[in-house]
Scaffold this active site. Structure first.
Site, PDB file in Angstrom:
ATOM      1  N   HIS A 175      -9.815  -6.489   4.266  1.00 11.16           N
ATOM      2  CA  HIS A 175     -10.587  -5.618   3.385  1.00 11.16           C
ATOM      3  C   HIS A 175     -11.857  -5.171   4.103  1.00 11.16           C
ATOM      4  O   HIS A 175     -12.562  -5.980   4.687  1.00 11.16           O
ATOM      5  CB  HIS A 175     -10.938  -6.413   2.120  1.00 11.16           C
ATOM      6  CG  HIS A 175     -11.412  -5.595   0.975  1.00 11.16           C
ATOM      7  ND1 HIS A 175     -10.635  -4.627   0.373  1.00 11.16           N
ATOM      8  CD2 HIS A 175     -12.577  -5.615   0.277  1.00 11.16           C
ATOM      9  CE1 HIS A 175     -11.294  -4.089  -0.633  1.00 11.16           C
ATOM     10  NE2 HIS A 175     -12.482  -4.656  -0.709  1.00 11.16           N
TER      11      HIS A 175
ATOM     12  N   GLU B  96      -5.978  -6.868   3.342  1.00 13.94           N
ATOM     13  CA  GLU B  96      -7.041  -6.924   2.334  1.00 13.94           C
ATOM     14  C   GLU B  96      -7.665  -8.323   2.259  1.00 13.94           C
ATOM     15  O   GLU B  96      -8.365  -8.739   3.170  1.00 13.94           O
ATOM     16  CB  GLU B  96      -6.508  -6.465   0.979  1.00 13.94           C
ATOM     17  CG  GLU B  96      -6.008  -5.028   0.959  1.00 13.94           C
ATOM     18  CD  GLU B  96      -7.100  -3.967   1.046  1.00 13.94           C
ATOM     19  OE1 GLU B  96      -8.290  -4.316   1.093  1.00 13.94           O
ATOM     20  OE2 GLU B  96      -6.744  -2.774   1.073  1.00 13.94           O
TER      21      GLU B  96
ATOM     22  N   SER C  33     -12.715   0.253  -2.185  1.00 16.74           N
ATOM     23  CA  SER C  33     -12.684  -0.914  -3.047  1.00 16.74           C
ATOM     24  C   SER C  33     -13.052  -0.489  -4.478  1.00 16.74           C
ATOM     25  O   SER C  33     -12.406   0.394  -5.034  1.00 16.74           O
ATOM     26  CB  SER C  33     -13.606  -1.999  -2.488  1.00 16.74           C
ATOM     27  OG  SER C  33     -13.352  -3.242  -3.091  1.00 16.74           O
TER      28      SER C  33
END
Length: 475
Positions: free
Chosen positions: A383, A313, A192
């Site tokens: 995610h 995600e 990330s």
């Protein structure tokens, strides 16, 4: 103390460090690599920590820059730990030294995510025990976040959080040999915002020579022109100053605690529905002279790069902070995925071919992957859910809550083995990417697909379709 745990002292150039040995794993936690960024050092470039004269007690995690989590509930367990010594790192190593007849171990330096606003290096999902088992030393790094790390303020060096990471990499280069590591075989990895930081440092002349390989998991690009980046950030900090009743200056924000600043940043971000990264690295300084994409065309071409994203995600049926079922039907979710216009595509997956294209002439090579295993809890390949697989820590706290009771252990074995092989210096077993349609990517965990089979399809996040064995399927 557990009968299986004993104290172990390592004598490093930075001074003696006392950690804990449990079985075949040594842990040295919370080692300061810089002086505490408090007082006159709060909004200043990091200062190397003075040498320890007595063994530093590295038996517990150090203080974290995070004071307030990004969300009330996060996928990754991210503890906040009080204290001033937030510029610290942890080393997890095999309990065997090169002096025992082993060659020095390769090293992976991990940068946590959190939107450059939050996140914690003390997460149990980042424990390096499986890396140590496989002959790799793991280092997790804390760095300044939010206003303290990334706000453009007058008379304050830019990109302080990146400067922290660069100093930490210098510490690793000078000290890791004492733990059995090879300073010439360092892989910089992150997820990330941590993955975005990896790409930033790979593109930066300041990062040259500090690491030899790079891994970016779900990291994006924060391109744009330097003036535009800084103007947007300055606009945000001006609004933040108004909210706090202080001028948006070093003195003004310095009068507020880091906890108060982080609370105000998160509240303002929510009210403005601001950019997902309202405070982030900016370009146009000595660390990032040009945009990351442009920097990647001229730097880091001798550094092999592995990068990819998850299939969904932030576009799953549910998210950790709002775990209710999606208001969209499965057909609508599939159509959005095929359209390639989701947050997943525009912020994360699109970065992969762009980076590959910037590095088309890199002799070291670029390899792509796509994580497709859908969490039954979150309703997709969300995610962060790939992290326990890459780290091979499916038994870590919080994994069941995010992945369900029976995440596939064989997938963790395959993914971790690919990552360990890369860190050890082996070239991935699939074709390099060049940023053109049709670039192959390792596909992990799509139902019905072989766990470690190379995909023969198109990794094209913008178009959003993949051709598999001549059949076009929605991503």
């Amino acid at each position: 103390m557990d009968a299986r745990t004993e104290t172990v002292v390592v004598h490093t150039p930075a001074g003696p460090v006392a950690g804990r040995r449990t079985g075949r794993v040594d842990r040295f936690l919370g080692i300061p690599y810089a002086e505490p960024p408090t007082g006159v050092r709060r909004f200043a470039a990091p200062v190397r920590r003075g040498r320890f004269s007595e063994p530093f007690d590295a038996s517990r995690h150090g203080a974290t820059s995070q004071r307030v989590p990004l969300f009330t509930t996060t996928t990754i367990p991210e503890p906040s730990i009080a204290g001033d010594d937030i510029l610290n790192l942890s080393v997890v190593a095999p309990a065997t030294a090169p002096s025992d007849g082993h060659a020095p171990f390769p090293v992976v330096v991990w940068i946590h995510g959190g939107g450059f606003l939050a996140g914690s290096p003390a997460s149990p999902w980042y424990d390096g025990r499986s890396f140590a088992r496989d002959g790799v030393i793991g280092v997790t790094v804390g760095y300044r976040l939010g206003v303290d790390g990334f706000a453009p303020l007058d008379d304050v060096p830019t990109n302080l959080g990146l400067r922290d990471l660069l100093l930490a990499l210098g510490w690793v280069r000078e000290n890791i040999a004492a733990f059995g590591g090879d300073p010439g075989r360092v892989t910089l990895a992150g997820q990330s915002a941590g993955g975005a930081a990896v790409l930033a440092l790979l593109s930066s002349p300041a990062g040259d020579g500090l690491f030899q390989r790079a891994v970016c998991l779900s990291g994006g690009l924060f391109d744009g022109d330097a003036d535009g980046d800084e103007a947007a950030a300055r606009g945000f900090v001006e609004r933040l100053g108004e909210r706090l009743g202080v001028p948006p200056t070093r003195a003004g924000f310095g009068s507020r605690t880091a906890e108060r600043l982080q609370e105000a940043v998160l509240a303002l971000r929510g009210e403005l529905d601001a950019d997902i990264l309202p405070l982030r690295p900016i370009t146009g300084d000595d660390i990032l002279p040009v945009s990351v994409a442009d920097g990647l065309t001229g730097h880091g071409h001798d550094v092999p790069l592995l990068l990819g994203a998850t299939g969904d995600e932030f576009d799953c049926g549910a998210v950790p902070e709002d775990p209710r079922p999606s208001r969209y039907s499965p057909a609508e979710l599939l159509a959005a995925r095929a359209a390639g216009t989701r947050v997943t595509d525009t912020l994360f997956r699109a970065a992969c071919p762009r980076v590959a294209a910037s590095r088309r002439d890199a002799v070291a090579g670029t390899w792509l992957y796509s994580f497709e295993w859908p969490s039954p809890v979150l309703g997709g390949a969300a995610h962060c859910v790939d992290l326990p697989f890459f780290f091979d820590v499916l038994d870590a706290p919080g994994v069941t809550e995010a992945l369900g009771p029976v995440p596939p252990a064989e997938l963790a074995t395959a993914m971790h083995a690919d990552l360990v092989g890369f860190v050890h210096g082996r070239e991935p077993g699939w074709t390099r990417a060049t940023g053109v349609p049709g670039d192959p990517a390792r596909e992990y965990g799509r139902p019905g697909a072989a766990l470690v089979a190379d995909t023969t399809g198109v990794f094209d996040p913008v178009v959003g379709v993949r051709a598999v064995s001549g059949v076009v399927e929605a991503c």
